[in-house]
Enzyme design. Structure first.
Site, PDB file in Angstrom:
ATOM      1  N   HIS A   4       0.894  -1.196   0.160  1.00 38.95           N
ATOM      2  CA  HIS A   4       0.089   0.093  -0.120  1.00 38.95           C
ATOM      3  C   HIS A   4       0.862   1.391  -0.084  1.00 38.95           C
ATOM      4  O   HIS A   4       2.161   1.215   0.341  1.00 38.95           O
ATOM      5  CB  HIS A   4      -0.940  -0.235   1.142  1.00 38.95           C
ATOM      6  CG  HIS A   4      -0.319  -0.016   2.625  1.00 38.95           C
ATOM      7  ND1 HIS A   4       0.595   1.099   2.983  1.00 38.95           N
ATOM      8  CD2 HIS A   4       0.395  -1.063   3.458  1.00 38.95           C
ATOM      9  CE1 HIS A   4       1.208   0.683   4.090  1.00 38.95           C
ATOM     10  NE2 HIS A   4       0.930  -0.545   4.626  1.00 38.95           N
TER      11      HIS A   4
ATOM     12  N   GLU B  43      -2.544  -7.188   7.413  1.00 34.89           N
ATOM     13  CA  GLU B  43      -1.464  -7.166   7.988  1.00 34.89           C
ATOM     14  C   GLU B  43      -1.411  -7.961   9.115  1.00 34.89           C
ATOM     15  O   GLU B  43      -2.332  -8.075   9.870  1.00 34.89           O
ATOM     16  CB  GLU B  43      -1.065  -5.867   8.142  1.00 34.89           C
ATOM     17  CG  GLU B  43       0.285  -5.554   8.668  1.00 34.89           C
ATOM     18  CD  GLU B  43       1.388  -5.975   7.819  1.00 34.89           C
ATOM     19  OE1 GLU B  43       1.418  -6.995   7.615  1.00 34.89           O
ATOM     20  OE2 GLU B  43       2.326  -5.199   7.442  1.00 34.89           O
TER      21      GLU B  43
END
Length: 201
Positions: free
Chosen positions: A14, A103
């Site tokens: 990201h 994550e």
């Protein structure tokens, strides 16, 4: 399952967040992209569309779908990349979410300055209180990528830095290597069983 299927895929971490900029461990905390991160995601989309056009022009294979982490910083990055591809006339790609691409949960380390404990965590000698072990992260990361590559054509995986450390370990590459924000790379198995990684310029 900890065995990564020998099928190629693309990976994109990201764009930048304020916690990235401050050097803080984010983990599962859902921190949004900052302005730099939004710009990085658009730039990544431009790089990817250029690479795809070059692949199509030479009869090569391109990305056929995007699979993202559910966390906002990754999903927003994936959406901006997809929008950039569509804006340049590339086929509309399916964008899906796989919760196993989220994550790692860093437990008590979330929101704290990034420390020197990553090597011990990767080796299984230390796991922060309330956090996920590296082995558990690796198992779900491998499972998610294997699901993404089961279908025909290459996927673009949009996820996170620590999750890619787990994938590096599954590819028998040095694990504790930082992946920069929003730099697209391709991962491809070699005939000898090794993996090669290539960043887009």
């Amino acid at each position: 399952m900890n065995q990564l299927s020998p099928r190629p895929y693309w990976y994109l971490r990201h764009g930048q967040t304020d916690w990235n900029r401050a050097g803080l461990s984010q983990g599962r905390t859902d921190v949004p992209l900052n302005e730099t991160g939004l710009d990085q995601a658009v730039a990544a989309g431009q790089l990817i569309q250029q690479a795809l056009r070059a692949a199509y022009d030479t009869g090569g294979a391109g990305i056929v779908r995007i699979v993202s982490s559910p966390l906002e910083r990754a999903l927003r990055t994936a959406s901006l990349v997809r929008d950039e591809l569509v804006a340049h006339g590339l086929p509309v790609m399916a964008l899906s979410v796989d919760d196993d691409l989220a994550e790692v949960c860093f437990g008590e380390q979330e929101g704290q300055p990034i420390g020197t404990w990553y090597d011990d965590w990767i080796a299984g000698h230390y796991t922060p209180a309330g956090a996920e072990s590296f082995d558990v992260l690796r198992a779900r990361a491998v499972g998610a990528v294997n699901r993404a590559t089961e279908q025909e054509g290459q996927p673009l995986i949009v996820a996170h830095g620590a999750l890619f450390r787990a994938l590096r370990a599954a590819m028998a590459l040095p694990a504790n290597v930082r992946l920069a924000n929003a730099i697209p790379l391709s991962a491809a198995p070699e005939p000898d069983g090794a993996w090669s990684l290539r960043e887009l310029p």
